[in-house]
Design an enzyme around this catalytic site. Structure first.
Site, PDB file in Angstrom:
ATOM      1  N   HIS B 145      -4.855 -19.666  94.545  1.00 34.22           N
ATOM      2  CA  HIS B 145      -3.638 -19.186  95.199  1.00 34.22           C
ATOM      3  C   HIS B 145      -3.698 -19.473  96.701  1.00 34.22           C
ATOM      4  O   HIS B 145      -2.733 -19.942  97.297  1.00 34.22           O
ATOM      5  CB  HIS B 145      -3.497 -17.680  94.939  1.00 34.22           C
ATOM      6  CG  HIS B 145      -2.383 -17.017  95.684  1.00 34.22           C
ATOM      7  ND1 HIS B 145      -1.188 -16.712  95.112  1.00 34.22           N
ATOM      8  CD2 HIS B 145      -2.301 -16.610  96.964  1.00 34.22           C
ATOM      9  CE1 HIS B 145      -0.403 -16.152  96.006  1.00 34.22           C
ATOM     10  NE2 HIS B 145      -1.063 -16.063  97.149  1.00 34.22           N
ATOM     11  N   GLU B 146      -4.849 -19.214  97.292  1.00 34.52           N
ATOM     12  CA  GLU B 146      -4.975 -19.394  98.744  1.00 34.52           C
ATOM     13  C   GLU B 146      -4.910 -20.871  99.128  1.00 34.52           C
ATOM     14  O   GLU B 146      -4.253 -21.232 100.103  1.00 34.52           O
ATOM     15  CB  GLU B 146      -6.281 -18.782  99.241  1.00 34.52           C
ATOM     16  CG  GLU B 146      -6.308 -17.263  99.207  1.00 34.52           C
ATOM     17  CD  GLU B 146      -5.088 -16.649  99.857  1.00 34.52           C
ATOM     18  OE1 GLU B 146      -4.574 -17.227 100.822  1.00 34.52           O
ATOM     19  OE2 GLU B 146      -4.626 -15.601  99.380  1.00 34.52           O
ATOM     20  N   HIS B 149      -1.459 -22.163  99.263  1.00 37.33           N
ATOM     21  CA  HIS B 149      -0.753 -21.900 100.514  1.00 37.33           C
ATOM     22  C   HIS B 149      -0.969 -23.053 101.490  1.00 37.33           C
ATOM     23  O   HIS B 149      -0.093 -23.382 102.282  1.00 37.33           O
ATOM     24  CB  HIS B 149      -1.264 -20.612 101.163  1.00 37.33           C
ATOM     25  CG  HIS B 149      -0.594 -19.380 100.637  1.00 37.33           C
ATOM     26  ND1 HIS B 149       0.755 -19.294 100.438  1.00 37.33           N
ATOM     27  CD2 HIS B 149      -1.090 -18.177 100.272  1.00 37.33           C
ATOM     28  CE1 HIS B 149       1.065 -18.107  99.974  1.00 37.33           C
ATOM     29  NE2 HIS B 149      -0.042 -17.401  99.855  1.00 37.33           N
ATOM     30  N   GLU B 230       5.154 -16.726  98.112  1.00 35.84           N
ATOM     31  CA  GLU B 230       4.095 -16.082  97.324  1.00 35.84           C
ATOM     32  C   GLU B 230       4.219 -16.481  95.858  1.00 35.84           C
ATOM     33  O   GLU B 230       3.237 -16.837  95.216  1.00 35.84           O
ATOM     34  CB  GLU B 230       4.198 -14.563  97.417  1.00 35.84           C
ATOM     35  CG  GLU B 230       3.488 -13.864  98.552  1.00 35.84           C
ATOM     36  CD  GLU B 230       2.181 -14.452  98.973  1.00 35.84           C
ATOM     37  OE1 GLU B 230       1.237 -14.499  98.174  1.00 35.84           O
ATOM     38  OE2 GLU B 230       2.084 -14.859 100.143  1.00 35.84           O
TER      39      GLU B 230
END
Lengths: 185, 478
Positions: B145-146, B149, B230
């Protein structure tokens, strides 16, 4: 009148050359991406070959009754290291994965081995290497897809045909990667 | 992937445009309110200058500012091999050009963030609380997920939009406060323009209203886009790991704790995987002003993904749960119809987690991050030596054994982890067996040369015991 026509023709030629150069460069870039993705897989496969002797060495003392399992792994490893063509390689590597899977199932019966710090460290490295191989393959296939799309689509297919860019093969592993049935929560 | 970034870029540019206009208009109105003649231009240039300088600073050193502010410490692969492996796996899956730097934050609240405006120079930070709670698959989900980003250029967006938002808030706050505290002097300006008194009054009113509304408007815009990003990072993360359940159960575990991350604030909040500032009891107004979508919804979407993890499947799951109002994935991403099967869960080597053992491991980890050296005593105790320790010898706190501290090599030892000191190693290698002659038939104590006492029962019939601490053999002679 003649001057204007000349300029128009010149402009079209310059534009066409710039276009060809641009597409050619992007094709070369994509092809290098494919090559790079393939070398990533190679690095990880080699890493796995390097780790297996450590694993066997650590497990040997604990698994007196499982000589066969350990010998299978060692044999599969040397087969995989000897494989030359891409097809042979894929086959040998997947049989090595199979042998390792069997080994980790057997390990469940040896709590002493499972508590050994060295073994845990090697196991983590191997798990991670297996993952890296899978992700590198996924990435390689993504890159091949980009590249193949590019050389088959209009207008870049014309330039690809001119400079003899060939579509690349996907790296598929048969029988191993099937969708897992999803459990509803 | 690339279409996604392009679509993101287009939306971000629209947002920047709106926020930029907001900022310049604010500058103009405030300037015009103070100096009717040429104040508008001055106000605009002050606002633009502030914006420009802050953008430059945050573009070139934003990541190091954030890492320093959050108290993150860089770690080496020796300190936490698993975390490093997972980051490398995701680096390969995301096709990042370089390995991200890995940081650990000493905080019990489970959370993580990524920073870096360019994919070839980025960093990922996780808290100690996160490492202690999650298993391998869950940690992988969080890391994916990070890194999403970063590849979706969300960090770039947060950096610049955050700066714009900050400038707007700063200018309007300064203006409103100066109004509040110097109402006397402002009256002077108001009455000074005799001819345009009426018009000036209107400009004042508009400036005040705008100064109040602009920050709210900008925040709502910012948060709306940040929430959308997100979801997008969840989708990309699931696609990278091919295992949505990992991220889902990680989010579940993280949301179960109600610890606030001490080093986070409202400006850096959108960078974390889950909102680091939890307001208990303020659930009602949280939806519009929150930087993150409700976690329960994120989990439900991830869990309802079936048949592969490409973007169109995430969008389907999203529409099924949210009612399908606005698409989360830009239309070009939905074309991504390549079948990516969901993989199986990876085997966890040790499932049984002992709370005490976990706490000890995390403590050791944080000490390792803080450059402590570990010396392993012969009795098995790990002695933690702080980096500024300066005594040549130390007594083991458990067995009182005297141990030499290799002062010159503490930094080297800290880099590789634990080390067994040279003199202890020698002792262990050639432990000469002791001999003890029994005196009678009652209870007797035997003292090993390491100082450890052993009791021998009257019923003991053996010919040898082994010291519990140092493993030395003691022969018992009747």
């Amino acid at each position: 009148m003649g001057m204007i026509l000349l300029f128009v023709v010149l402009a079209i030629i310059v534009f066409a050359v710039l276009f060809v150069v641009g597409v050619f460069n992007s094709l070369v870039g994509l092809k290098n991406q494919v090559k790079n993705a393939w070398s990533q897989i190679d690095v990880q496969l080699k890493r796995r070959h390097d780790l297996i002797p450590n694993l066997v060495e650590t497990a040997k003392g604990y698994m007196q009754h499982e000589r066969g399992t350990l010998e299978n792994i060692t044999k599969a490893r040397s087969d995989a290291m000897g494989a030359k063509s891409v097809g042979d390689k894929a086959k040998a590597e997947s049989s090595l994965s199979g042998a390792m899977g069997k080994f980790f199932l057997v390990v469940e019966n040896y709590p002493d081995l499972k508590a050994n710090q060295n073994f845990l460290a090697v196991q983590e490295e191997l798990t991670s290497t297996e993952n890296k191989i899978a992700f590198a393959r996924q990435n390689y296939n993504d890159q091949v897809l980009f590249f193949n799309n590019k050389i088959q689509m209009v207008p870049s297919n014309i330039i690809a045909g001119m400079f003899n860019f060939k579509s690349q093969e996907f790296f598929e592993v048969e029988g191993q990667e099937k969708a897992v049935p999803k459990v509803k929560f | 992937m690339w279409e996604l970034i392009r679509a993101n870029k287009r939306k971000s540019i629209i947002l920047f445009f709106c926020m930029g206009i907001c900022l310049l208009l604010l500058g103009y109105l405030i300037g015009a309110a103070f100096y009717p003649k040429s104040g508008g231009i001055i106000g605009i240039s002050v606002a633009a200058g502030l914006w420009f300088i802050m953008s430059l600073v945050s573009y070139f050193s934003g990541d190091s500012i954030i890492l320093t502010m959050s108290g993150a410490r860089e770690v080496t692969p020796e300190i936490h091999p698993q975390l490093f492996n997972i980051v490398e796996e995701m680096k390969i899956a995301a096709n990042l050009p370089a390995m991200p730097r890995v940081y650990i934050i000493d905080d019990p609240a489970p959370n993580a963030f990524a920073t870096g405006t360019k994919p070839n120079k980025c960093a990922i930070a996780v808290t100690a609380g996160l490492l202690s709670r999650l298993n391998r698959d869950e940690l992988q989900g969080v890391v994916a997920h990070e890194l999403s980003h970063i590849i979706n250029r969300d960090v770039l967006f947060v950096t610049f939009a955050g700066v714009l938002l900050g400038s707007i808030v700063l200018i309007s706050q300064v203006f409103l406060r100066s109004m509040w505290y110097s109402s006397g002097s402002s009256k002077r300006y108001r009455s000074s323009g005799k001819s345009g008194g009426q018009a000036q009054l209107i400009i004042w009113a508009v400036a005040i209203v705008f100064a109040i509304l602009a920050p709210i408007f900008a925040q709502l815009l910012y948060f709306a886009l940040s929430r959308k990003r997100e979801y997008l990072a969840d989708a990309s993360g699931a696609r990278l790991t091919r295992y949505p359940e990992g991220l889902a159960s990680a989010l579940e575990k993280i949301s179960r704790t109600h610890l606030n991350l001490a080093s986070a604030n409202k400006a850096t909040a959108p960078m974390y995987i889950i909102n680091p500032i939890k307001k208990l009891g303020a659930i009602g107004l949280s939806d519009m002003t929150s930087t993150h979508p409700p976690t329960s919804e994120r989990i439900r979407i991830l869990r309802s993904i079936s048949q592969g993890v490409n973007y169109s499947n995430y969008q389907k799951a999203f529409s099924a749960i949210k009612g399908g109002i606005s698409p989360i994935i830009p239309a070009s991403g939905i074309k991504d119809s390549k079948v990516i099967p969901i993989r199986k869960a990876s085997v966890e080597p040790n499932q049984e987690h002992n709370k005490k053992k976990d706490a000890r491991e995390i403590g050791d980890l944080i000490r390792a991050v803080n450059k402590f050296a570990f010396l392993v005593c012969a009795c098995g105790l790990k002695i933690k030596i702080p980096p500024d320790f300066n005594k040549p010898r130390i007594n083991c706190p458990r067995c009182r054994r005297d141990i030499e501290v290799p002062l010159g090599e503490l930094a080297a030892i800290a880099a590789v982890g634990a080390v067994i000191p040279e003199d202890t190693k020698q002792k262990q290698a050639n432990l000469e067996p002791l001999t003890y002659k029994r005196k009678g038939a009652g209870w007797e104590s035997v003292t090993c040369s390491c100082g450890r006492l052993r009791q021998i029962s009257p019923k003991f019939l053996g010919s040898r015991i082994i010291c519990n601490d140092c493993g030395r053999k003691i022969n018992i002679v009747n």
